[in-house]
Design a protein around this motif. Structure first.
Motif, short mmCIF file in Angstrom:
data_model
loop_
_atom_site.label_atom_id
_atom_site.label_comp_id
_atom_site.label_asym_id
_atom_site.label_seq_id
_atom_site.Cartn_x
_atom_site.Cartn_y
_atom_site.Cartn_z
N LYS A 182 -11.91 33.54 5.91
CA LYS A 182 -11.08 33.00 4.83
C LYS A 182 -11.42 34.15 3.67
O LYS A 182 -10.57 34.38 3.31
N TYR A 183 -12.54 34.53 3.45
CA TYR A 183 -13.00 35.42 2.31
C TYR A 183 -12.41 36.72 2.58
O TYR A 183 -11.86 37.55 1.58
N ALA B 275 -9.86 37.42 4.14
CA ALA B 275 -8.43 37.31 3.79
C ALA B 275 -7.91 37.03 2.42
O ALA B 275 -7.09 37.94 2.04
N TYR C 158 -12.45 28.49 -6.27
CA TYR C 158 -12.76 29.62 -5.38
C TYR C 158 -13.79 29.81 -4.53
O TYR C 158 -13.93 30.70 -3.75
N ARG D 37 -5.74 39.62 0.14
CA ARG D 37 -4.40 38.93 -0.80
C ARG D 37 -4.81 39.71 -1.89
O ARG D 37 -3.74 39.90 -2.99
N TRP E 66 -9.67 23.46 -2.84
CA TRP E 66 -10.07 24.80 -2.35
C TRP E 66 -8.75 25.70 -2.32
O TRP E 66 -7.89 25.39 -1.84
N ALA E 67 -8.81 26.70 -3.05
CA ALA E 67 -7.70 27.66 -3.04
C ALA E 67 -7.49 28.48 -1.93
O ALA E 67 -6.44 29.10 -1.64
N LEU E 68 -8.51 28.37 -0.85
CA LEU E 68 -8.40 29.36 0.29
C LEU E 68 -7.92 28.61 1.40
O LEU E 68 -7.96 28.95 2.56
N GLU E 69 -7.41 27.41 1.35
CA GLU E 69 -7.04 26.48 2.35
C GLU E 69 -6.28 27.19 3.30
O GLU E 69 -6.35 27.21 4.61
N SER E 70 -5.17 27.83 2.80
CA SER E 70 -4.15 28.47 3.62
C SER E 70 -4.07 29.98 3.69
O SER E 70 -2.84 30.36 3.27
N VAL E 71 -5.17 30.32 3.13
CA VAL E 71 -4.90 31.99 2.69
C VAL E 71 -4.51 32.83 3.90
O VAL E 71 -3.94 33.97 3.45
#
Lengths: 257, 297
Positions: B213-214, B216, A67, B220, A232-237
């Motif tokens: 990203k964060y 987003a 994360y 989520r 990374w969990a946020l690659e395609s968030v």
């Protein structure tokens, strides 16, 4: 050899079965309170606390490292695992192996444990065996082989009696283990009346003798951390987020004027 | 003046349960606690049984917050009578001295506790709060760092440290602290959002991307986080407006910004649902979004 069904006197139920249940239960509750009174406070060592928290942090890094950004993850992994300056490589704790025979605090703890748990069990078991001997109490619902007879049918010397019919001592032991869930219901989790947990502890042995060796723990954490990859969990968030409209349910109350 | 129980028609059990709920949720509504707690302990102390001690502690801390030194002193004296050697009560004594700004005496108290029990985290944290109250941020940061070296798992401390760093404008280190918090609480959208805000403040293309990203991720985790939605819009439009990005990145970010703007519009429409001034407020939102566009000077 299925013998004929025996019809037991109903006063056996009233005067033997139920009293044994009550006796076991109250002795267990008594044991719990006595051990609470006798238990001594464990003095916490600053280093032990600190070490356990460090190990926890390393574990969290392994599990939830996905994360945080890649660079941060590697920075932390480097802090722990680097060949020369890493925490797990650098820090060696002096481990004094605690001999259970000579360490006085261990000895008194062991004695207290024995006193509150094993002794009552033996005493009560013996008393019940003496007081309620000479007759069968109940029948276990599954068939048993003849080898169980001398164990479960103390004091009854009938060769032709089915091994399923048991005496009061075995009913007592059945209760000791069966009432565990009742204890956790009434006394809350982690109570001292829980016999089998204590016996389990004694069987693992090392758990009672000394605290887990911190150096070994460090080494195993080092190995575990080495193999972890950063996914990374946020690659395609953003794509996942924007796949559908946001759900604003309940964010505004309808009567907002 | 009518008592609370008459005004709101509540019995003492409800008051006690309310206090317990506030205690468990860690709410800082000190005035309410003082009102409810004062009445409870003055009138119904005997009925509370063993709960009364923890209520004394709760009311005392709330009283210190509201400057009610008289009430705090009474609670403290009761607790001291009952638990004369307790570290917990000593900490409360120290807190009262802090409230009276007698910081040196408070420090001596805490040092005494730490001498007897070096693992007592509460006393160490109080010492750091004294430094913070006196405005000595650099020492507070240093002490907090030392504390965290030994107690790496204390999340409250990490959060406090991140706040201190933000006040000192040291955003890199604040981001580090927030990363620790995000790792231990991966489902907490507020930490994600705070981290994204720190990254956005740091600036620079990489940090803006991370911020987006964060934001987003925070959305989520919790679709209703408006602040994260605005943050997403801002960071996406900031990246899109920068001259140094490739065409693809620009296109993507314009798409993200447009989506975020659409969601904001939707949210305001939902908010103004029952309202007659519906059309005016939506127009205001659109104008606001336009004005927030980052234009290159």
């Amino acid at each position: 050899m299925a013998g004929p069904e025996l019809l037991l006197d109903s006063s056996i139920r009233m005067w033997v079965v139920l009293p044994i249940v009550f006796i076991t239960f109250f002795v267990g509750v008594l044991r719990h309170y006595v051990s609470q009174l006798l238990s001594s406070d464990r003095k916490l060592d600053l280093e032990q606390v600190s070490d356990s928290q460090v190990l926890l942090r390393s574990r969290v890094l392994r599990e939830n490292g996905k994360y945080i950004p890649r660079q941060s993850f590697f920075m932390r992994k480097h802090y722990f695992n680097d060949a020369e300056t890493g925490f797990f490589k650098r820090v060696k704790r002096k481990v004094v192996p605690k001999n259970p025979m000579t360490d006085t605090s261990m000895l008194t703890d062991m004695m207290k444990g024995n006193l509150t748990n094993v002794l009552p069990m033996i005493l009560i078991g013996g008393w019940i065996n003496w007081a309620f001997s000479g007759f069968v109490i109940t029948k276990v619902p599954f068939p048993l082989t003849l080898r169980f007879k001398p164990m479960l049918q103390r004091g009854i010397d009938l060769l032709s009696l089915d091994a399923s019919w048991v005496s009061s001592a075995s009913w007592y032991f059945l209760n000791v283990f069966g009432l565990r869930s009742m204890y956790s219901l009434i006394l809350g989790q982690d109570n001292a009346a829980d016999q089998s947990r204590i016996m389990q502890d004694q069987m693992t042995g090392a758990a009672m003798a000394m605290p887990p060796d911190p150096n070994k723990a460090f080494k195993s954490e080092w190995e575990a951390l080495e193999v972890v990859n950063h996914q990374w969990a946020l690659e395609s968030v953003e794509e996942e987020l924007m796949a559908r409209d946001l759900d604003f349910g309940g964010i505004f109350s309808a009567n907002n004027s | 003046m009518a008592s609370l129980s008459e005004m709101y028609d509540v019995g003492w059990e409800e008051m006690r349960d309310k206090l317990r709920k506030w205690r468990e949720d860690n709410c800082r509504n000190s005035e309410q606690i003082v009102d409810v707690g004062e009445e409870l302990i003055s009138e119904h102390a005997s009925k509370l049984g063993d709960d009364v001690w923890i209520i004394y502690e709760q009311v005392m801390i709330a009283a210190l917050d509201c400057s009610r030194d008289d009430l705090a002193l009474t609670c403290l004296q009761e607790l001291r009578k009952q638990f004369p050697d307790s570290h917990r009560v000593k900490r409360l004594t120290g807190m009262r001295l802090e409230a009276l700004e007698r910081y040196d005496e408070a420090n001596k108290h805490y040092d005494a506790i730490l001498q007897e029990d070096p693992t007592n985290t509460a006393a160490r944290k109080r010492k750091i709060s004294i430094l913070r109250a006196q405005g000595k941020s650099t020492e507070a940061i240093r002490e907090l760092n030392e504390y965290l070296e030994q107690f790496v798992g204390d999340q409250e401390a990490w959060h406090e440290l991140s706040e201190l760093y933000i006040n000192e404008h040291d955003y890199g280190k604040a981001a580090f602290c927030l990363e620790e918090l995000m790792m231990t609480n991966p489902h907490n959208h507020l930490y994600c959002e705070q981290y994204a805000e720190v990254k956005y403040t740091q600036g620079g293309m990489e940090n803006l991307e991370l911020a987006r990203k964060y934001f987003a991720q925070a959305l989520r985790l919790n679709n209703r986080n408006m602040r994260a939605l605005f943050g997403l819009y801002m960071s996406a439009s900031h990246i899109a407006a920068s001259p140094k990005v490739s065409a693809k990145v620009k296109k993507d970010n314009i798409k993200y910004a447009a989506w975020a703007a659409a969601q904001i519009n939707r949210a305001y429409k939902l908010a103004g649902r029952g309202n007659k001034e519906n059309k005016c407020s939506i127009k205001a939102v659109e104008e606001m979004l336009e004005s927030m566009q980052i234009t290159m000077s």
